[in-house]
Design a protein around this motif. Structure first.
Motif, mmCIF file in Angstrom:
data_model
loop_
_atom_site.group_PDB
_atom_site.id
_atom_site.type_symbol
_atom_site.label_atom_id
_atom_site.label_comp_id
_atom_site.label_asym_id
_atom_site.label_seq_id
_atom_site.Cartn_x
_atom_site.Cartn_y
_atom_site.Cartn_z
ATOM 1 N N ILE A 27 0.844 -1.188 0.000
ATOM 2 C CA ILE A 27 0.000 0.000 0.000
ATOM 3 C C ILE A 27 0.885 1.246 0.000
ATOM 4 C CG2 ILE A 27 -1.710 1.310 1.303
ATOM 5 C CD1 ILE A 27 -2.775 -1.337 2.370
ATOM 6 N N THR A 28 0.591 2.161 -0.899
ATOM 7 C CA THR A 28 1.357 3.391 -1.028
ATOM 8 C C THR A 28 0.470 4.589 -0.712
ATOM 9 O OG1 THR A 28 2.741 2.420 -2.749
ATOM 10 C CG2 THR A 28 2.726 4.810 -2.601
ATOM 11 N N GLU A 29 0.988 5.512 0.073
ATOM 12 C CA GLU A 29 0.228 6.707 0.407
ATOM 13 C C GLU A 29 0.161 7.666 -0.781
ATOM 14 O OE1 GLU A 29 2.057 8.438 3.818
ATOM 15 O OE2 GLU A 29 1.224 6.952 5.205
ATOM 16 N N VAL A 30 -0.966 8.345 -0.903
ATOM 17 C CA VAL A 30 -1.157 9.329 -1.964
ATOM 18 C C VAL A 30 -0.824 10.713 -1.411
ATOM 19 C CG1 VAL A 30 -2.801 10.375 -3.553
ATOM 20 C CG2 VAL A 30 -2.951 7.932 -3.031
ATOM 21 N N SER A 31 0.201 11.322 -1.961
ATOM 22 C CA SER A 31 0.611 12.652 -1.497
ATOM 23 C C SER A 31 -0.422 13.699 -1.919
ATOM 24 C CB SER A 31 1.984 12.997 -2.093
ATOM 25 O OG SER A 31 2.370 14.298 -1.730
ATOM 26 N N ASP A 32 -0.812 14.559 -0.984
ATOM 27 C CA ASP A 32 -1.788 15.616 -1.269
ATOM 28 C C ASP A 32 -1.407 16.834 -0.427
ATOM 29 O OD1 ASP A 32 -4.019 17.308 -1.502
ATOM 30 O OD2 ASP A 32 -5.383 15.608 -1.769
ATOM 31 N N GLU A 33 -0.875 17.872 -1.081
ATOM 32 C CA GLU A 33 -0.374 19.044 -0.371
ATOM 33 C C GLU A 33 -1.469 19.765 0.415
ATOM 34 O OE1 GLU A 33 -0.625 22.225 -4.100
ATOM 35 O OE2 GLU A 33 1.324 21.477 -3.424
ATOM 36 N N ARG A 34 -2.733 19.547 0.056
ATOM 37 C CA ARG A 34 -3.833 20.191 0.777
ATOM 38 C C ARG A 34 -3.909 19.714 2.227
ATOM 39 N NH1 ARG A 34 -8.566 18.789 -3.459
ATOM 40 N NH2 ARG A 34 -7.550 16.764 -3.148
ATOM 41 N N MET A 35 -3.457 18.494 2.464
ATOM 42 C CA MET A 35 -3.550 17.932 3.811
ATOM 43 C C MET A 35 -2.656 18.671 4.806
ATOM 44 S SD MET A 35 -3.970 13.837 3.214
ATOM 45 C CE MET A 35 -4.666 13.622 4.857
ATOM 46 N N LEU A 36 -1.492 19.089 4.361
ATOM 47 C CA LEU A 36 -0.576 19.830 5.245
ATOM 48 C C LEU A 36 -1.170 21.185 5.620
ATOM 49 C CD1 LEU A 36 2.870 19.026 3.575
ATOM 50 C CD2 LEU A 36 1.934 18.075 5.689
ATOM 51 N N LYS A 37 -1.850 21.824 4.685
ATOM 52 C CA LYS A 37 -2.507 23.098 4.973
ATOM 53 C C LYS A 37 -3.642 22.892 5.976
ATOM 54 C CE LYS A 37 -1.571 25.121 0.401
ATOM 55 N NZ LYS A 37 -2.197 25.689 -0.821
ATOM 56 N N LEU A 38 -4.381 21.804 5.789
ATOM 57 C CA LEU A 38 -5.485 21.509 6.705
ATOM 58 C C LEU A 38 -4.968 21.174 8.103
ATOM 59 C CD1 LEU A 38 -7.743 19.350 4.328
ATOM 60 C CD2 LEU A 38 -8.234 21.658 5.175
ATOM 61 N N LEU A 39 -3.830 20.487 8.139
ATOM 62 C CA LEU A 39 -3.219 20.128 9.419
ATOM 63 C C LEU A 39 -2.939 21.375 10.254
ATOM 64 C CD1 LEU A 39 -1.933 17.582 10.931
ATOM 65 C CD2 LEU A 39 0.236 18.412 10.040
ATOM 66 N N LYS A 40 -2.425 22.407 9.609
ATOM 67 C CA LYS A 40 -2.106 23.652 10.316
ATOM 68 C C LYS A 40 -3.370 24.395 10.749
ATOM 69 C CE LYS A 40 2.325 24.420 7.961
ATOM 70 N NZ LYS A 40 3.091 25.313 7.059
ATOM 71 N N LEU A 41 -4.368 24.432 9.874
ATOM 72 C CA LEU A 41 -5.592 25.164 10.188
ATOM 73 C C LEU A 41 -6.379 24.515 11.320
ATOM 74 C CD1 LEU A 41 -6.747 26.093 6.581
ATOM 75 C CD2 LEU A 41 -6.145 27.708 8.392
ATOM 76 N N TYR A 42 -6.351 23.190 11.374
ATOM 77 C CA TYR A 42 -7.105 22.468 12.397
ATOM 78 C C TYR A 42 -6.251 22.102 13.606
ATOM 79 C CZ TYR A 42 -11.311 21.806 9.545
ATOM 80 O OH TYR A 42 -12.466 22.005 8.822
ATOM 81 N N ASP A 43 -4.941 22.338 13.505
ATOM 82 C CA ASP A 43 -4.006 21.956 14.566
ATOM 83 C C ASP A 43 -4.199 20.482 14.940
ATOM 84 O OD1 ASP A 43 -1.933 22.334 16.368
ATOM 85 O OD2 ASP A 43 -3.265 22.936 17.998
ATOM 86 N N SER A 44 -4.285 19.641 13.906
ATOM 87 C CA SER A 44 -4.562 18.211 14.093
ATOM 88 C C SER A 44 -3.307 17.457 14.509
ATOM 89 C CB SER A 44 -5.114 17.616 12.803
ATOM 90 O OG SER A 44 -6.276 18.302 12.389
ATOM 91 N N LYS A 45 -3.531 16.308 15.135
ATOM 92 C CA LYS A 45 -2.412 15.510 15.630
ATOM 93 C C LYS A 45 -1.804 14.607 14.568
ATOM 94 C CE LYS A 45 -3.744 15.346 20.518
ATOM 95 N NZ LYS A 45 -4.832 16.331 20.439
ATOM 96 N N LYS A 46 -2.601 14.182 13.572
ATOM 97 C CA LYS A 46 -2.041 13.284 12.561
ATOM 98 C C LYS A 46 -2.784 13.388 11.232
ATOM 99 C CE LYS A 46 -4.722 9.141 13.827
ATOM 100 N NZ LYS A 46 -4.641 7.699 14.146
ATOM 101 N N LEU A 47 -2.136 12.864 10.202
ATOM 102 C CA LEU A 47 -2.704 12.806 8.850
ATOM 103 C C LEU A 47 -2.956 11.355 8.466
ATOM 104 C CD1 LEU A 47 -0.346 15.282 6.939
ATOM 105 C CD2 LEU A 47 -2.637 15.759 7.808
ATOM 106 N N ILE A 48 -4.097 11.118 7.832
ATOM 107 C CA ILE A 48 -4.375 9.796 7.270
ATOM 108 C C ILE A 48 -4.654 9.995 5.780
ATOM 109 C CG2 ILE A 48 -5.804 7.718 7.348
ATOM 110 C CD1 ILE A 48 -6.485 8.372 10.224
ATOM 111 N N PRO A 49 -3.634 9.839 4.943
ATOM 112 C CA PRO A 49 -3.811 10.099 3.502
ATOM 113 C C PRO A 49 -4.559 8.970 2.803
ATOM 114 C CG PRO A 49 -1.602 9.312 3.932
ATOM 115 C CD PRO A 49 -2.262 9.455 5.276
ATOM 116 N N GLY A 50 -4.987 9.250 1.579
ATOM 117 C CA GLY A 50 -5.549 8.196 0.751
ATOM 118 C C GLY A 50 -4.458 7.221 0.357
#
Length: 369
Positions: free
Chosen positions: A43-66
């Motif tokens: 299984i390979t993660e799908v890179s999506d630069e939008r997720m990093l922006k969302l991480l900062k806006l929501y101050d989230s603890k982790k990312l779960i990519p497609g």
């Protein structure tokens, strides 16, 4: 949804090397045919630069990519449909894939043996397709026998008519297969009023042109005669140029060293990202997000999916008890700069079950079970 892409091709065209790069795994890639003895899955993660922006806006603890599941299917040879080489078992592995990635050799190297005397990627593709179509003929003939029996014992006129329509479809498909016309097979299946068995030769596909590392500099591959032959035959939109060797080396380097190496070759983007992006495009996939302080989660779905159906990708309870969903698009959030500014802009709204999810939508489902 689970997305599975299968890498196929003749022996020693670079499938396992590309697979290693895609998955950062260590599948052997020695210089001899049939190195890959079993289909390997990763299984390979799908890179999506939008997720990093969302991480900062929501101050989230982790990312779960497609993710995309890649299957490295052992090298096929002429006669595979009748059991030559590693034949039948690997043809069956292709049947489970949503997309076929035809890895075709587009470089000259006398030190790496090839199954034929000359490098001819279009001919290599035709050998693979011929084997897929031969296998399809076998499947169609078996299905026709079952359909004929089903027509005789059908319990209602509608059931009988459905089987009769499938019989006519199968006969037309078989004729196209015997002519070696894969395009006609695909059209027949797509336009048919009834469904039938899935066919290997009708699967969606991409062409991975495995080029030499020297072809990367200044996009020299555009003058590669093998690459040009593929573009002429399939169209530029379906051909993805990749140097499997370089991609494999990049996948093993720390990010900073990989960036330096890419700069040396003038690469603005990893070839693997092109493969993954093209996989999404050719499967008609988009991404929606669920966001919160715990995580940013990317969810791949088919374009044209309703919000109620998309909710079921998160959890079946959300689809079953769906009431409505609060929705806004991440592009609007980025433009607003914050959730409070977004709410003031009026871009956040409530949608019912029939709303068609758009790429980049962020959803919050209201439900009751």
């Amino acid at each position: 949804m689970g997305i599975q892409a299968g890498l196929v091709g003749l022996p020693n065209v670079g499938k396992s090397t590309l697979f290693n790069a895609l998955t950062k795994s260590s599948i052997p890639a020695e210089n001899y045919p049939f190195c890959t003895i079993d289909p390997h899955v990763a299984i390979t993660e799908v890179s999506d630069e939008r997720m990093l922006k969302l991480l900062k806006l929501y101050d989230s603890k982790k990312l779960i990519p497609g993710t995309v599941t890649f299957v490295d299917i052992a090298g096929l040879v002429k006669g595979a449909a009748t059991g030559e080489g590693l034949g039948n078992q690997f043809l069956s592995n292709i049947r489970e894939c949503d997309l076929i990635l035809h890895v075709l050799r587009c470089y000259e190297d006398p030190n790496i043996i090839h199954t034929s005397a000359t490098i001819d990627p279009v001919s290599d593709y035709e050998i693979i397709m011929a084997e897929l179509m031969l296998k399809d003929i076998e499947s169609v003939v078996k299905r026709l026998e079952k359909v004929e029996k089903s027509i005789k014992v059908a319990s209602t006129p509608l059931e009988k008519k459905t089987y009769e329509q499938e019989r006519e479809l199968l006969k037309a498909v078989n004729a196209a297969l015997e002519k070696g016309d894969a395009a006609a097979v695909t059209t027949l299946i797509k336009d048919a009023p009834v469904a039938t068995l899935p066919l290997l030769s009708a699967k969606n596909y991409l062409i991975i042109a495995n080029i030499a590392e020297s072809d990367l500099e200044d996009d020299a591959y555009t003058n590669n005669p093998h690459y040009k032959a593929l573009v002429k035959h399939f169209g530029e939109h379906r051909v993805v140029p990749v140097s499997a060797k370089i991609e494999c080396e990049l996948s093993r380097l720390p990010d900073e060293e990989a960036a330096d190496m890419m700069s040396m070759f003038g690469l603005k983007e990893r070839g693997l990202q092109k493969v993954i992006r093209a996989t999404y495009e050719h499967l008609g996939l988009i991404t929606f997000f669920t966001c919160g302080p715990k995580e940013i989660h990317a969810w791949p779905i088919k374009k044209g999916t309703t919000i109620k159906k998309a909710a079921g990708e998160i959890h079946t309870d959300l689809e079953r008890g769906f009431i409505c969903s609060e929705i806004f698009n991440c592009a609007d959030l980025f433009a607003a700069g914050s959730m409070s500014a977004l709410k003031s802009s009026g871009k956040m709204r409530t949608e019912g079950a029939d709303y068609l999810v758009q790429d980049g939508d962020i959803i919050l489902v209201r439900f009751a079970v």
